[in-house]
Design an enzyme around this catalytic site. Structure first.
Site, short mmCIF file in Angstrom:
data_model
loop_
_atom_site.label_atom_id
_atom_site.label_comp_id
_atom_site.label_asym_id
_atom_site.label_seq_id
_atom_site.Cartn_x
_atom_site.Cartn_y
_atom_site.Cartn_z
N ASP A 95 -1.90 -6.97 3.18
CA ASP A 95 -1.75 -6.57 4.57
C ASP A 95 -3.06 -5.96 5.09
OD1 ASP A 95 -0.31 -6.22 6.90
OD2 ASP A 95 0.93 -4.58 6.16
N HIS A 96 -3.05 -5.51 6.36
CA HIS A 96 -4.21 -4.91 7.04
C HIS A 96 -5.36 -4.45 6.13
CE1 HIS A 96 -2.42 -4.51 11.06
NE2 HIS A 96 -1.30 -4.44 10.39
N GLU A 169 0.18 2.98 10.98
CA GLU A 169 0.59 2.37 9.72
C GLU A 169 -0.42 2.77 8.68
OE1 GLU A 169 2.43 -1.84 8.95
OE2 GLU A 169 0.28 -1.99 8.72
N HIS A 212 3.41 -0.40 15.51
CA HIS A 212 3.84 -0.11 14.13
C HIS A 212 4.76 1.10 14.11
CE1 HIS A 212 0.11 -2.28 12.49
NE2 HIS A 212 1.16 -2.98 12.14
N HIS A 249 3.45 -8.49 14.00
CA HIS A 249 3.33 -7.15 13.41
C HIS A 249 4.11 -6.18 14.26
CE1 HIS A 249 -0.21 -7.42 10.55
NE2 HIS A 249 -0.16 -8.63 11.06
N ASN A 271 6.06 -9.35 9.83
CA ASN A 271 5.87 -8.25 8.89
C ASN A 271 6.99 -7.23 9.01
OD1 ASN A 271 3.49 -9.56 8.39
ND2 ASN A 271 2.19 -7.77 8.75
ZN ZN Z 1 0.60 -4.68 10.90
#
Ligand code: ZN
Length: 344
Positions: A95-96, A169, A212, A249, A271
Site C-alpha cells: 500500500d501507500h 492513514e 481515509h 481508496h 482498499n
Molecule cells: Zn489509501
C-alpha cells in the site's frame, strides 16, 4: 496455484473490468489477519488482494526490528505458503509508499523479487503502490515512469495516485480540498506518460472526494462521476483500450450505491482497512467484557487461562474479519467470480 502469477493477476483485472466487479484489497498486519482475509475470500469464492502498508510491515517485523521490508516479506512468505491450500487466487500488494520512503520500502521489495526471479522462483509481491500525490504531477509521473519500467521488467504491476485522499492513514495526512478531486486533464496526463512504457500494466488511484478512516455521514462528499469524466476523456483521446483500471481508496463508511457507481466506472480494486480493523477488534472487546474476571487476575485470584490465552480471542477476531471480507466481496459484486480452476 498459490499466489497469482503475473498472467493470472492480469486476467483477474481484465475479468473485473469485463464483469463490472472489483476486488477487495485488505490491509493485513499479522498472520491472523492474513488468514482471516483468505477465509473470507474463499468462503465467497472470490479472488482478492492482500496488502501491507509501511506501518503494517514495520509492525509485522516486531517492536525490536521495526524493519519494513522484513515485515512485508514475512507476511508475503506466509501467504505464499498457506494460499496454496485455498481454492481461490490471491495477489500480494504493498500500500501507500511516498517518494521519500521508496528506498526503504518498495525498492528493497522489488530487489527481493529480482533475486527470486534470478533464482527461478516466483515473484514475492504482484504489485506495489507508489504514492506521489504529495508532489507536483510532473514530479509524481517522472518517478512513476522510472518505477514502472523496472516493474515491467519484473512482471510487477504498479499502482499510482494522483490527487489526494483526505483523512489520516498510518499517520500520513491528506492535503488540501482542491486536490481531493482528480481532474480529467490530470488523468489524460497519467495515461500519456505511463502508456509510453510499453507492455507495462498499472492501476490508478484517482481521487473523487475519498477520505481515509471513517467519518459520520455527510462529512465526505464522494463524487464517483469524477471517474466517469476522466474515463470518457481518456477514451476520447487515446481509444477504449486506454481506459484505466481504477483503485478506490478511503471508502470506509461509503454508501453502497456510491461504491457500486465507482465500480461501474472502472474501479477494480477497493482498499479496505478501517472497516476490517473494526471487525477484528469488535468481538475481542466482547470477549474481554464478558470474561472480565477470567482475563484478569483480580484481587489475588488466578484468572482463567483459557480466557486470557490470546488464541481464544484472536480467533474470534479472525472469524469476524472473514465475515467483513465476505460483506466487501458482496458489496463489490464479486461473489463466485474466482478464476481458480478456469484454465489459463
Ligand atoms: Zn489509501
Amino acid at each position: 496455484m498459490p499466489v497469482a502469477d503475473y498472467k493470472t493477476y492480469c486476467r483477474m483485472i481484465d475479468h473485473a473490468i469485463e464483469k463490472k466487479f472489483a476486488y477487495p484489497a485488505i490491509n493485513v498486519t499479522s498472520l491472523t489477519t492474513a488468514n482471516g482475509v483468505l477465509k473470507g475470500l474463499a468462503d465467497s469464492r472470490s479472488d482478492g488482494i492482500i496488502q501491507v502498508s509501511t506501518g503494517g510491515a514495520a509492525f509485522a517485523s516486531g517492536l525490536s526490528l521495526k524493519d519494513m521490508p522484513i515485515g512485508a516479506i514475512s507476511i508475503a512468505e506466509h501467504v505464499h505458503r498457506v494460499a496454496e491450500r485455498y481454492p481461490i487466487y490471491v495477489a500480494l500488494h504493498t500500500d501507500h509508499c511516498q517518494a521519500k520512503m521508496l528506498n526503504s520500502y518498495v525498492i528493497p521489495l522489488i530487489e527481493e523479487t529480482e533475486r527470486r526471479r534470478a533464482a527461478g522462483k516466483p515473484n514475492l509481491f504482484n504489485s506495489h503502490m507508489f504514492d506521489g500525490s504529495d508532489l507536483s504531477l510532473k514530479e509524481n509521473l517522472d518517478i512513476a515512469v522510472k518505477l514502472l519500467e523496472r516493474c515491467q521488467k519484473n512482471e510487477i504491476i504498479l499502482e499510482v495516485e494522483v490527487g489526494v485522499v483526505g483523512g489520516v492513514e498510518d499517520g500520513v495526512k491528506g492535503g488540501g480540498a482542491e486536490k481531493l478531486y482528480t481532474t480529467p486533464e490530470d488523468m489524460l496526463e497519467v495515461s500519456r506518460r505511463l502508456s509510453a512504457v510499453k507492455g507495462a500494466r498499472y492501476l490508478l488511484a484517482a481521487t473523487f472526494g475519498n477520505v481515509h478512516g471513517v467519518y459520520k455521514p455527510g462529512h465526505v462528499k464522494l463524487k464517483p462521476s469524477i471517474l466517469k469524466e476522466g474515463q470518457t476523456a481518456v477514451e476520447k483521446a487515446f481509444g477504449k483500450s486506454a481506459r484505466f483500471a481504477l483503485v478506490f481508496h478511503g471508502g470506509s463508511g461509503s454508501a453502497l450505491e456510491e461504491i457500486r457507481e465507482a465500480v461501474d466506472y472502472g474501479v477494480v480494486k477497493m482498499n479496505i482497512d478501517t472497516d476490517t480493523q473494526y471487525a477484528f477488534t469488535r468481538p475481542i472487546v466482547d470477549h474481554m467484557m464478558k470474561n472480565y474476571s477470567g482475563v484478569l487476575k483480580i484481587e489475588g485470584d488466578v484468572g482463567d487461562k483459557e480466557k486470557y490465552d490470546p488464541r481464544s480471542y484472536m480467533k474470534l477476531g479472525e472469524a469476524s474479519l472473514a465475515e467483513r471480507v465476505k460483506q466487501a466481496v458482496t458489496d463489490l459484486r464479486g461473489v463466485g467470480t474466482t478464476l481458480f480452476g478456469s484454465g489459463s
